[in-house]
Motif scaffolding. Structure first.
Motif, PDB file in Angstrom:
ATOM      1  N   THR A   5       0.844  -1.192   0.000  1.00  7.58           N
ATOM      2  CA  THR A   5       0.000   0.000   0.000  1.00  7.58           C
ATOM      3  C   THR A   5       0.878   1.238   0.000  1.00  7.58           C
ATOM      4  OG1 THR A   5      -0.164  -0.014   2.417  1.00  7.58           O
ATOM      5  CG2 THR A   5      -1.949  -1.071   1.192  1.00  7.58           C
ATOM      6  N   LEU A   7       0.511   5.094   0.878  1.00  7.10           N
ATOM      7  CA  LEU A   7      -0.220   6.213   1.442  1.00  7.10           C
ATOM      8  C   LEU A   7       0.222   7.482   0.742  1.00  7.10           C
ATOM      9  CD1 LEU A   7      -2.165   6.958   3.775  1.00  7.10           C
ATOM     10  CD2 LEU A   7      -0.158   7.276   5.191  1.00  7.10           C
ATOM     11  N   ASP A  16      -3.712   7.539  -3.811  1.00  7.34           N
ATOM     12  CA  ASP A  16      -3.499   6.427  -2.895  1.00  7.34           C
ATOM     13  C   ASP A  16      -3.592   5.143  -3.701  1.00  7.34           C
ATOM     14  OD1 ASP A  16      -3.301   8.255  -0.851  1.00  7.34           O
ATOM     15  OD2 ASP A  16      -5.335   7.939  -0.113  1.00  7.34           O
ATOM     16  N   TYR A  37      -5.368  11.337  -4.207  1.00  6.85           N
ATOM     17  CA  TYR A  37      -4.258  11.594  -3.291  1.00  6.85           C
ATOM     18  C   TYR A  37      -4.786  11.953  -1.902  1.00  6.85           C
ATOM     19  CZ  TYR A  37      -0.096  13.926  -1.461  1.00  6.85           C
ATOM     20  OH  TYR A  37       0.962  14.305  -0.698  1.00  6.85           O
ATOM     21  N   GLN A  41      -6.234   6.779   2.147  1.00  4.52           N
ATOM     22  CA  GLN A  41      -5.236   6.405   3.149  1.00  4.52           C
ATOM     23  C   GLN A  41      -5.233   4.893   3.393  1.00  4.52           C
ATOM     24  OE1 GLN A  41      -5.351   8.918   6.617  1.00  4.52           O
ATOM     25  NE2 GLN A  41      -5.125  10.762   5.402  1.00  4.52           N
ATOM     26  N   TYR A  58      -9.222   1.024   4.145  1.00  2.74           N
ATOM     27  CA  TYR A  58      -9.257   2.441   3.769  1.00  2.74           C
ATOM     28  C   TYR A  58      -9.467   3.245   5.048  1.00  2.74           C
ATOM     29  CZ  TYR A  58     -10.196   1.199  -1.210  1.00  2.74           C
ATOM     30  OH  TYR A  58     -10.150   0.732  -2.503  1.00  2.74           O
TER      31      TYR A  58
END
Length: 180
Positions: A5, A7, A16, A37, A41, A58
């Motif tokens: 992932t 962030l 993201d 963006y 998260q 998320y």
């Protein structure tokens, strides 16, 4: 394959995302954009090789993203407040998502994309790991310095940690649980 992932888009314009990496060549094969963006998260992640799906917490949206790895389509499922950790349940039955701010774990049916149970655990759950042999799920509770043990019937037993505080990572292997 390795799935990571990213962030805030990892400093790129991708938003993201999740990077898909070939572990034999150490090269990025593709990037799966999850959202704008800083909007999603993404946090914890779990791979389901049987269903060819990827599950991503998320954190900013209070959802679990389910990515179909055959075409990168995404289904979102509402879970609890501030999801952090994700683990495929014992024997592939359910996806367990720690909801850090809620003190709960959401159990998501991976085929129906619905929450089937919400289980109260310790304060600020973060890491989560399933044990296929015992069919139990272990949750590191950062705020209460405990580990919650979720049984087959979704019952919860709490284990106080003898040393240290604020556990986050958790791993199960050969009948033992390691907590960082």
């Amino acid at each position: 394959r390795l799935y990571v992932t990213s962030l805030f888009g990892g400093g790129t314009d991708n938003g993201d995302s999740v990077a898909v990496i070939d572990t034999t060549t150490d090269t990025v094969l593709r990037t799966i954009t999850l959202g704008a963006y800083a909007a999603v998260q993404p946090n914890g992640i779990a791979v389901d090789a049987v269903r060819n799906k990827l599950y991503v917490a998320y954190s900013n949206l209070d959802k679990l993203g389910i990515v179909d790895l055959t075409n990168d389509s995404i289904t979102e499922v509402a879970v609890g407040d501030n999801p952090i950790g994700v683990a495929l349940g014992p024997r592939g039955r359910g996806v367990y998502v720690t909801n850090n701010a809620a003190g709960t774990v959401s159990v998501v049916d991976p085929d129906l994309a619905t929450v089937t149970a919400t289980i109260t655990v310790g304060t600020n759950p973060t890491g989560v790991e399933a044990d296929n042999d015992t069919r139990r799920v272990f949750v590191a509770n950062t705020g209460s310095s405990t580990v919650s043990v979720i049984g087959r019937d979704n019952s919860v037993r709490t284990v106080d940690l003898p040393a240290g505080a604020a556990p986050e990572g958790i791993s199960v292997s050969e009948g033992r649980v390691a907590v960082s």
